[in-house]
Design an enzyme around this catalytic site. Structure first.
Site, mmCIF file in Angstrom:
data_model
loop_
_atom_site.group_PDB
_atom_site.id
_atom_site.type_symbol
_atom_site.label_atom_id
_atom_site.label_comp_id
_atom_site.label_asym_id
_atom_site.label_seq_id
_atom_site.Cartn_x
_atom_site.Cartn_y
_atom_site.Cartn_z
ATOM 1 N N ALA A 172 -13.124 -5.642 13.330
ATOM 2 C CA ALA A 172 -13.104 -7.082 13.327
ATOM 3 C C ALA A 172 -11.558 -7.190 13.125
ATOM 4 O O ALA A 172 -10.385 -8.485 13.200
ATOM 5 C CB ALA A 172 -14.051 -7.454 12.879
ATOM 6 N N LYS A 177 -8.801 -5.658 12.247
ATOM 7 C CA LYS A 177 -7.552 -4.780 12.624
ATOM 8 C C LYS A 177 -7.751 -5.304 14.107
ATOM 9 O O LYS A 177 -6.360 -5.272 14.170
ATOM 10 C CB LYS A 177 -7.815 -3.417 13.241
ATOM 11 C CG LYS A 177 -7.686 -2.437 12.124
ATOM 12 C CD LYS A 177 -6.510 -2.068 10.919
ATOM 13 C CE LYS A 177 -6.949 -1.710 9.538
ATOM 14 N NZ LYS A 177 -5.404 -2.144 8.317
ATOM 15 N N ASP A 230 -1.891 -6.996 -5.326
ATOM 16 C CA ASP A 230 -2.758 -6.341 -5.045
ATOM 17 C C ASP A 230 -2.671 -8.181 -3.469
ATOM 18 O O ASP A 230 -2.994 -9.275 -3.687
ATOM 19 C CB ASP A 230 -4.085 -7.712 -6.014
ATOM 20 C CG ASP A 230 -5.390 -7.936 -4.746
ATOM 21 O OD1 ASP A 230 -5.641 -7.288 -3.704
ATOM 22 O OD2 ASP A 230 -6.894 -7.889 -5.800
ATOM 23 N N VAL A 231 -2.795 -7.028 -2.640
ATOM 24 C CA VAL A 231 -2.209 -8.883 -1.235
ATOM 25 C C VAL A 231 -2.737 -9.607 -0.842
ATOM 26 O O VAL A 231 -2.623 -10.155 0.116
ATOM 27 C CB VAL A 231 -1.894 -7.594 0.131
ATOM 28 C CG1 VAL A 231 -0.438 -6.398 -0.450
ATOM 29 C CG2 VAL A 231 -2.982 -6.238 0.365
ATOM 30 N N ASN A 235 0.422 -2.482 5.310
ATOM 31 C CA ASN A 235 0.234 -1.365 5.271
ATOM 32 C C ASN A 235 -1.274 -1.439 4.728
ATOM 33 O O ASN A 235 -2.075 -0.950 5.120
ATOM 34 C CB ASN A 235 0.913 -0.125 4.857
ATOM 35 C CG ASN A 235 0.373 0.776 4.967
ATOM 36 O OD1 ASN A 235 -0.127 1.622 5.747
ATOM 37 N ND2 ASN A 235 0.174 1.438 3.597
ATOM 38 N N TYR A 263 -14.134 -3.543 9.447
ATOM 39 C CA TYR A 263 -13.176 -2.833 10.190
ATOM 40 C C TYR A 263 -12.532 -3.149 11.737
ATOM 41 O O TYR A 263 -11.286 -3.722 10.934
ATOM 42 C CB TYR A 263 -13.448 -1.569 9.869
ATOM 43 C CG TYR A 263 -11.720 -0.782 9.753
ATOM 44 C CD1 TYR A 263 -10.986 -1.215 8.640
ATOM 45 C CD2 TYR A 263 -11.554 0.353 10.637
ATOM 46 C CE1 TYR A 263 -9.722 -0.056 8.826
ATOM 47 C CE2 TYR A 263 -10.179 1.075 10.697
ATOM 48 C CZ TYR A 263 -9.418 0.036 9.621
ATOM 49 O OH TYR A 263 -8.342 1.546 9.690
ATOM 50 N N SER A 279 -4.681 -0.650 13.751
ATOM 51 C CA SER A 279 -5.659 0.422 13.708
ATOM 52 C C SER A 279 -5.624 1.097 15.218
ATOM 53 O O SER A 279 -6.350 -0.727 15.779
ATOM 54 C CB SER A 279 -6.610 0.374 12.770
ATOM 55 O OG SER A 279 -7.596 1.806 13.429
ATOM 56 N N GLY A 305 0.424 -0.911 0.267
ATOM 57 C CA GLY A 305 -0.130 -0.434 0.146
ATOM 58 C C GLY A 305 0.749 1.404 0.010
ATOM 59 O O GLY A 305 0.465 2.605 0.379
ATOM 60 N N ALA A 306 2.187 1.268 -0.942
ATOM 61 C CA ALA A 306 2.797 2.462 -0.130
ATOM 62 C C ALA A 306 2.601 3.891 -1.924
ATOM 63 O O ALA A 306 3.199 4.216 -1.950
ATOM 64 C CB ALA A 306 4.145 1.519 -0.488
HETATM 65 N N1 LIG Z 1 -6.333 7.123 7.891
HETATM 66 C C1 LIG Z 1 -6.373 6.147 9.077
HETATM 67 O O1 LIG Z 1 -6.748 7.360 9.794
HETATM 68 C C2 LIG Z 1 -5.850 5.660 9.568
HETATM 69 C C3 LIG Z 1 -6.122 5.156 10.947
HETATM 70 C C4 LIG Z 1 -6.018 3.958 11.656
HETATM 71 C C5 LIG Z 1 -5.144 2.740 10.327
HETATM 72 N N2 LIG Z 1 -4.603 2.713 8.929
HETATM 73 C C6 LIG Z 1 -4.611 1.852 8.353
HETATM 74 O O2 LIG Z 1 -3.509 2.608 7.996
HETATM 75 C C7 LIG Z 1 -3.149 1.315 6.446
HETATM 76 C C8 LIG Z 1 -2.856 2.726 5.855
HETATM 77 O O3 LIG Z 1 -4.023 3.507 5.393
HETATM 78 P P1 LIG Z 1 -4.700 5.303 4.406
HETATM 79 O O4 LIG Z 1 -4.781 5.634 5.949
HETATM 80 O O5 LIG Z 1 -2.839 5.745 4.134
HETATM 81 O O6 LIG Z 1 -5.043 4.728 3.360
HETATM 82 P P2 LIG Z 1 -5.275 4.845 1.703
HETATM 83 O O7 LIG Z 1 -6.173 4.946 1.297
HETATM 84 O O8 LIG Z 1 -4.524 6.765 1.637
HETATM 85 O O9 LIG Z 1 -3.866 4.089 1.263
HETATM 86 C C9 LIG Z 1 -3.839 2.790 1.237
HETATM 87 C C10 LIG Z 1 -2.648 1.917 0.326
HETATM 88 O O10 LIG Z 1 -3.233 0.546 0.056
HETATM 89 C C11 LIG Z 1 -3.309 0.676 -1.537
HETATM 90 N N3 LIG Z 1 -4.230 -0.695 -0.746
HETATM 91 C C12 LIG Z 1 -5.744 -0.827 -1.019
HETATM 92 N N4 LIG Z 1 -5.899 -2.491 -1.288
HETATM 93 C C13 LIG Z 1 -4.728 -3.079 -1.999
HETATM 94 C C14 LIG Z 1 -4.451 -4.309 -2.808
HETATM 95 N N5 LIG Z 1 -5.619 -5.265 -2.099
HETATM 96 N N6 LIG Z 1 -3.356 -4.345 -2.106
HETATM 97 C C15 LIG Z 1 -2.139 -3.773 -2.225
HETATM 98 N N7 LIG Z 1 -2.401 -2.312 -1.923
HETATM 99 C C16 LIG Z 1 -4.081 -2.129 -2.033
HETATM 100 C C17 LIG Z 1 -3.958 1.233 -1.931
HETATM 101 O O11 LIG Z 1 -4.392 1.831 -3.176
HETATM 102 C C18 LIG Z 1 -3.569 2.536 -1.229
HETATM 103 O O12 LIG Z 1 -2.501 3.213 -1.877
HETATM 104 C C19 LIG Z 1 -4.950 0.742 6.395
HETATM 105 O O13 LIG Z 1 -3.877 -0.117 6.969
HETATM 106 C C20 LIG Z 1 -5.304 1.504 7.319
HETATM 107 O O14 LIG Z 1 -6.045 0.575 7.754
HETATM 108 C C21 LIG Z 1 -5.903 4.203 8.818
#
Ligand SMILES: NC(=O)c1ccc[n+]([C@@H]2O[C@H](COP(=O)([O-])OP(=O)(O)OC[C@H]3O[C@@H](n4cnc5c(N)ncnc54)[C@H](O)[C@@H]3O)[C@@H](O)[C@H]2O)c1
Length: 259
Positions: free
Chosen positions: A157, A159, A62-63, A89, A155, A141, A12-13
């Site tokens: 669940a 996490k 795709d993970v 991530n 979600y 999370s 998810g980089a």
């Molecule tokens: N933003 C928040 O407030 C928050 C809070 C708690 C936890 N998180 C967690 O942090 C992590 C990153 O979230 P973010 O806010 O940066 O989200 P984001 O949507 O900005 O980025 C997520 C990235 O993951 C990629 N992705 C989605 N599905 C994928 C798959 N099947 N295979 C590979 N890549 C995939 C997307 O293309 C995107 O680039 C997630 O696990 C999210 O649950 C985020």
């Protein structure tokens, strides 16, 4: 440089926390594999890293797909020969009340957030066991610890699953000198949280700015995270200073959850 010549794989980089983490690991000296289902966005992250004189590889993967995970790891090994750090991530969600969560939501969210984390961890651990060295850092999370503002129950669940698997994976991989920890972000300014904020603003009939102000006001330190706040914790957990930390899930949340 705390991570000089280490090799880090970040899923998810292409955006948000994953992108900030990939850049921070590179700034700390690591070479980075930027993986994302959105190939162009993975490439943009890799390109930014290359412009800072660090090596980087973009992989579209795709993970939720085990064949993709295997291809991603093989490409990483062909380029760098090793993987020292895995940051799990990639994650998805949507804002929904408990009574509106569908089977489709459950399957989509758990396929990426729980299944994806586990099978990336298992596949990369296969290589780390051979190396007798590795750091695995899962982005969970505070939703997995009972945060009332979580986007939905499925979600939360997923996490909780990450936090649980972090503990047992740490215990079972410790004999191979592999540390497994999680970071539990609170509210973090990314596309994912912006989408949740928009739904909440609509539901409450207020502007986006007002909703953002209300959201920050509920945080004891009165500020949401920037993605770099999560990246800093990941860099620490990957560093030598964290060599005796394993099985833990650390909140970075401005004080929202006291555990
Ligand atoms: N933003 C928040 O407030 C928050 C809070 C708690 C936890 N998180 C967690 O942090 C992590 C990153 O979230 P973010 O806010 O940066 O989200 P984001 O949507 O900005 O980025 C997520 C990235 O993951 C990629 N992705 C989605 N599905 C994928 C798959 N099947 N295979 C590979 N890549 C995939 C997307 O293309 C995107 O680039 C997630 O696990 C999210 O649950 C985020």
């Amino acid at each position: 440089m705390t991570l000089t010549n280490q090799v880090a794989l970040v899923t998810g980089a292409g955006n948000g926390i994953g992108r900030a983490t990939a850049l921070a690991l590179a700034a700390a000296g690591a070479h980075v594999i930027a993986a994302d289902i959105a190939g162009q966005q993975a490439e943009a992250t890799a390109e930014t890293i290359r412009s800072s004189q660090r090596r980087a590889l973009a992989v579209q993967a795709d993970v939720g797909d085990l064949a993709d995970i295997d291809r991603m790891v093989r490409q990483a090994l062909e380029t760098f020969g090793q993987i020292d750090i895995l940051v799990n991530n990639a994650g998805v969600t949507r804002r929904a009340d408990i009574m509106d969560v569908t089977e489709q939501d459950w399957d989509r969210i758990h396929r990426v957030n729980a299944k994806g984390v586990f099978f990336c961890l298992q596949r990369v651990a296969r290589e780390m066991i051979l190396q007798r060295n590795g750091r695995i850092i899962n982005i969970a999370s505070i939703a997995g610890k009972g945060y009332v503002g979580a986007s939905n129950v499925a979600y939360a669940a997923s996490k909780g699953a990450v936090i649980g698997m972090t503990k047992l994976a740490a215990l079972q991989l410790a004999k191979h000198n592999i540390n497994v920890n999680s970071v539990c972000p609170g509210v973090t300014r990314t596309a994912l949280s912006d989408a949740n904020l928009q739904v909440r603003a609509q539901q409450d009939g207020v502007t986006l700015e007002e909703m953002e102000r209300r959201r920050a006001d509920l945080i004891p330190l009165k500020r949401a995270n920037d993605p770099e706040d999560i990246a800093a914790m990941v860099v620490f957990l990957a560093s030598a200073g964290a060599r005796n930390i394993t099985g833990q899930s650390f909140n970075v949340d401005g004080g929202l959850i006291p555990d």
